[in-house]
Design a protein around this motif. Structure first.
Motif, short mmCIF file in Angstrom:
data_model
loop_
_atom_site.label_atom_id
_atom_site.label_comp_id
_atom_site.label_asym_id
_atom_site.label_seq_id
_atom_site.Cartn_x
_atom_site.Cartn_y
_atom_site.Cartn_z
N UNK A 190 0.77 2.09 -4.69
CA UNK A 190 0.94 1.09 -3.48
C UNK A 190 -0.31 0.90 -3.03
N UNK A 191 -1.31 2.00 -2.61
CA UNK A 191 -2.33 1.54 -2.11
C UNK A 191 -3.32 0.47 -2.82
N UNK A 192 -3.20 0.55 -4.26
CA UNK A 192 -3.77 -0.38 -5.13
C UNK A 192 -3.15 -1.97 -5.05
N UNK A 194 -4.53 -3.00 -1.50
CA UNK A 194 -5.81 -3.36 -1.66
C UNK A 194 -6.02 -5.05 -2.20
N UNK A 195 -5.33 -5.14 -3.40
CA UNK A 195 -5.30 -6.34 -4.03
C UNK A 195 -4.62 -7.38 -3.00
N UNK A 196 -3.53 -7.23 -2.57
CA UNK A 196 -3.09 -8.27 -1.39
C UNK A 196 -4.26 -8.62 -0.38
N UNK A 197 -4.77 -7.51 0.24
CA UNK A 197 -5.88 -7.72 1.19
C UNK A 197 -6.93 -8.56 0.81
N UNK A 224 2.61 -2.81 -12.63
CA UNK A 224 3.34 -3.76 -11.55
C UNK A 224 2.26 -4.01 -10.36
N UNK A 225 1.81 -3.09 -9.84
CA UNK A 225 0.84 -3.15 -8.87
C UNK A 225 -0.37 -4.09 -9.06
N UNK A 226 -0.69 -4.29 -10.36
CA UNK A 226 -1.76 -5.29 -10.89
C UNK A 226 -1.08 -6.64 -11.08
#
Length: 268
Positions: A167-169, A172-175, A13-15
């Protein structure tokens, strides 16, 4: 402990999802895995023995749940204990002889929780940064006759590090996207569109028959496509498939290793 699949699905989901959608979807995954009908994820900071909420997401409860809580937060012993020591996970019934808010002085808290159809709750979290930043998850049940006990509290405690890493992943992807840098490539880019859909659905726990119905094909077609997925990604079971997808989303080092056996694809 929670099954491996929902925990690893957090990283899928994070990816795949933008950060706001990831937060909602991840909350849903954890609430369903623990058989709860509501949840809140939040981030805040200790300030003078209280906590200032900086960001929160509500699942299956009105948003007023957060704004109305401000009126009763100062008298909530569960929150006070959490601010002092985010671990261990705490929870139980709201009312009753052993309830969290059974004393006469907690009538306002009982009324507040009843307003939002909460009979059972469970709270856990972790310290971040310098230790004064806190992240937390609160899970709810509306049914008073199905208590959240030690098993659920242990499962939530074990799930929290997975949630934080996922959530950190996603952050980082959003940033990286916001800064104009390309996000880490997904291993699904090696697959055709139909193969990628089969891989995502199977990794998320859908059976051959469910995938076949959703995609309008025969189960044997799904099985054949999944065999192609395994060949292209160099994996041999579902756990390896999940890890390949997660590693492609954020790197193998970003994924906590969960205990679990080798899952073989079903015959049908």
């Amino acid at each position: 402990m929670l099954p491996v699949l929902p925990l690893l699905a957090l990283f899928d989901c994070a990816g795949d999802e933008p950060l706001p959608r990831f937060e909602r979807q991840a909350l849903r995954l954890l609430a369903e895995a623990l058989d709860c009908d509501g949840a809140v994820w939040g981030w805040g900071r200790r300030e003078g023995g209280a906590m200032r909420i900086r960001h929160a997401v509500v699942h299956q409860r009105p948003d007023g749940l957060l704004s109305d809580y401000a009126a009763v937060a100062a008298s909530d012993p569960l929150t006070a204990a959490f601010i002092d020591a985010p671990r261990p996970v705490r929870g139980g019934a709201v009312d009753g002889p052993l309830g969290l808010y059974r004393s006469a002085g907690h009538a306002d808290l009982r009324d507040y929780l009843a307003q939002y159809d909460i009979a059972q709750l469970m709270l856990g979290g972790l310290e971040e940064g310098d230790g004064d930043d806190l992240v937390w998850l609160t899970l709810y049940r509306a049914e008073a006759n199905r208590p959240l006990g030690g098993r659920e509290q242990l499962a939530l405690a074990q799930a929290l590090p997975f949630w934080r890493q996922a959530h950190r992943l996603a952050t980082r992807l959003a940033q990286a996207e916001a800064a104009g840098r390309p996000a880490p490539p997904s291993c699904l880019a090696r697959l055709g569109a139909r193969e990628a859909e089969v891989a995502r659905r199977y990794a998320a726990g859908e059976s051959y028959k469910v995938i076949a119905r959703a995609m309008g094909v025969a189960p044997d077609t799904v099985r054949s496509q999944l065999q192609q997925v395994y060949r292209k990604l160099g994996v041999h079971d579902k756990i390896a498939l999940l890890r390949a997808i997660d590693a492609g989303a954020g790197g193998a080092d970003a994924v906590p290793q969960a205990e679990g056996g080798s899952w073989k694809p079903p015959a049908r």
